[in-house]
Design an enzyme around this catalytic site. Structure first.
Site, PDB file in Angstrom:
ATOM      1  N   ARG A   1       0.787  -1.304   0.019  1.00 28.38           N
ATOM      2  CA  ARG A   1      -0.060   0.144   0.081  1.00 28.38           C
ATOM      3  C   ARG A   1       0.861   1.267  -0.105  1.00 28.38           C
ATOM      4  NH1 ARG A   1      -5.528   1.325   1.821  1.00 28.38           N
ATOM      5  NH2 ARG A   1      -5.500   3.400   1.322  1.00 28.38           N
TER       6      ARG A   1
ATOM      7  N   ARG B   1     -10.094   6.005  -1.149  1.00 24.04           N
ATOM      8  CA  ARG B   1      -8.912   5.315  -0.089  1.00 24.04           C
ATOM      9  C   ARG B   1      -8.338   6.777   0.703  1.00 24.04           C
ATOM     10  NH1 ARG B   1      -8.334   0.056  -0.912  1.00 24.04           N
ATOM     11  NH2 ARG B   1      -8.922  -0.756  -2.600  1.00 24.04           N
TER      12      ARG B   1
ATOM     13  N   LEU C   1      -5.345   8.565   1.892  1.00 27.81           N
ATOM     14  CA  LEU C   1      -3.857   8.572   1.507  1.00 27.81           C
ATOM     15  C   LEU C   1      -3.272   9.142   2.783  1.00 27.81           C
ATOM     16  CD1 LEU C   1      -5.178   9.947  -1.882  1.00 27.81           C
ATOM     17  CD2 LEU C   1      -4.183   7.928  -1.552  1.00 27.81           C
TER      18      LEU C   1
ATOM     19  N   ASN D   1      -9.809  17.840  -0.474  1.00 29.16           N
ATOM     20  CA  ASN D   1     -10.758  16.759  -0.040  1.00 29.16           C
ATOM     21  C   ASN D   1     -12.254  17.473  -0.239  1.00 29.16           C
ATOM     22  OD1 ASN D   1     -11.708  13.946   0.230  1.00 29.16           O
ATOM     23  ND2 ASN D   1     -12.067  14.618   2.365  1.00 29.16           N
TER      24      ASN D   1
ATOM     25  N   HIS E   1     -16.090  16.524   1.327  1.00 29.39           N
ATOM     26  CA  HIS E   1     -16.391  15.566   2.236  1.00 29.39           C
ATOM     27  C   HIS E   1     -18.076  15.894   2.504  1.00 29.39           C
ATOM     28  CE1 HIS E   1     -16.684  13.326   5.848  1.00 29.39           C
ATOM     29  NE2 HIS E   1     -17.114  14.192   6.551  1.00 29.39           N
TER      30      HIS E   1
ATOM     31  N   ASP F   1     -10.328  13.684   7.003  1.00 33.27           N
ATOM     32  CA  ASP F   1     -11.505  14.467   7.121  1.00 33.27           C
ATOM     33  C   ASP F   1     -11.112  15.836   8.334  1.00 33.27           C
ATOM     34  OD1 ASP F   1     -12.902  13.063   5.372  1.00 33.27           O
ATOM     35  OD2 ASP F   1     -13.826  11.876   6.930  1.00 33.27           O
TER      36      ASP F   1
HETATM   37  C1  GRF Z   1     -19.402  13.311  -2.880  1.00 31.94           C
HETATM   38  O1  GRF Z   1     -20.336  13.297  -2.173  1.00 31.94           O
HETATM   39  C2  GRF Z   1     -18.009  13.728  -2.149  1.00 31.94           C
HETATM   40  O2  GRF Z   1     -18.254  14.320  -1.187  1.00 31.94           O
HETATM   41  C3  GRF Z   1     -17.763  11.956  -1.541  1.00 31.94           C
HETATM   42  O3  GRF Z   1     -18.016  11.177  -2.645  1.00 31.94           O
HETATM   43  C4  GRF Z   1     -19.105  11.888  -3.428  1.00 31.94           C
HETATM   44  C5  GRF Z   1     -18.603  11.670  -4.634  1.00 31.94           C
HETATM   45  O4  GRF Z   1     -19.755  11.989  -5.602  1.00 31.94           O
HETATM   46  N1  GRF Z   1     -16.383  12.002  -1.115  1.00 31.94           N
HETATM   47  P1  GRF Z   1     -19.481  11.839  -7.399  1.00 31.94           P
HETATM   48  O5  GRF Z   1     -18.664  10.809  -7.580  1.00 31.94           O
HETATM   49  O6  GRF Z   1     -18.621  13.026  -7.760  1.00 31.94           O
HETATM   50  O7  GRF Z   1     -21.036  12.110  -7.957  1.00 31.94           O
END
Ligand code: GRF
Length: 212
Positions: free
Chosen positions: A72, A98, A100, A114, A116, A167
């Protein structure tokens, strides 16, 4: 079309509707950034098809067969090296399922951000207050279901700088949505994603503007 050399890499594992929002914004001239690379770790993810049908370089980088393939840690470093080859200015984790590590973040030349699908507080912490409402900060891979399970009145989405803590990291943007009676996970997630798609275009455009 706006001429720009601000280049982004998008890492995803799923449907890629946020990627599509970026592609559309670029096509209509509202996003001064080039999507230089899409990386996907799941062959069945629709997001990779969106990249291919828009002539965006797309790479399938699964972490599989851990007993036979690279470890990994080695996979993460290879991934960072690959992204670095594309000389991007920003790496966007957009539903990349994943975690990271610090080694990946350190190896990447570009900042990593990121998306979230829940509200996160400035400076970490267990709670977040938005629009005068304080709720628990939801972290992990099941936060939409968690918002329903906890009966929260609101939830939302956050875009933040990625750090070795999952997060967590400096907040770039946040938007709230109501949790409505009768919501199930799919309905609520789609309401959140509508805000995520708006927000990600805003944030990438802002970062591109700041970098120019
Ligand atoms: C989103 O809700 C994002 O926050 C989360 O995964 C989802 C991705 O959605 N981490 P998409 O694949 O862009 O439709």
């Amino acid at each position: 079309m706006t001429i720009t050399n601000y280049r982004i890499a998008v890492l995803l594992s799923g449907s890629g509707s946020n990627l599509q929002a970026l592609i559309d914004a670029r096509a209509t001239g509202t996003l001064p950034a080039e999507i230089a690379l899409v990386v996907c770790d799941r062959a069945a993810a629709y997001g990779i098809q969106r990249a291919l049908s828009n002539n965006i370089p797309a790479i399938f980088a699964p972490l599989n067969r851990p007993r036979h393939g690279p470890s990994r840690a080695a996979w993460e470093l290879q991934l960072a090296d690959l992204i670095n080859l594309f000389a991007v200015d920003l790496v966007l984790l957009s539903g990349f399922m994943r975690v990271l590590s610090a080694s990946f973040l350190e190896r990447c030349y570009a900042p990593v951000i990121n998306q979230h699908p829940a509200l996160l507080p400035d400076g970490g912490g267990e709670n977040v207050t938005v629009d005068g409402i304080t709720i628990p900060a939801l972290r992990g891979a099941h936060v939409v279901a968690d918002a329903l399970r906890l009966g929260l009145p609101i939830t939302g989405c956050t875009i933040h700088r990625a750090t070795p803590i999952v997060d967590d990291g400096p907040i770039l943007a946040r938007a709230s949505v109501p949790v409505l009676p009768g919501d199930d996970e799919a309905v609520l997630h789609e309401r959140i994603k509508a805000e995520e798609r708006r927000l990600i275009v805003e944030v990438v455009a802002r970062l591109a503007g700041e970098a120019m």
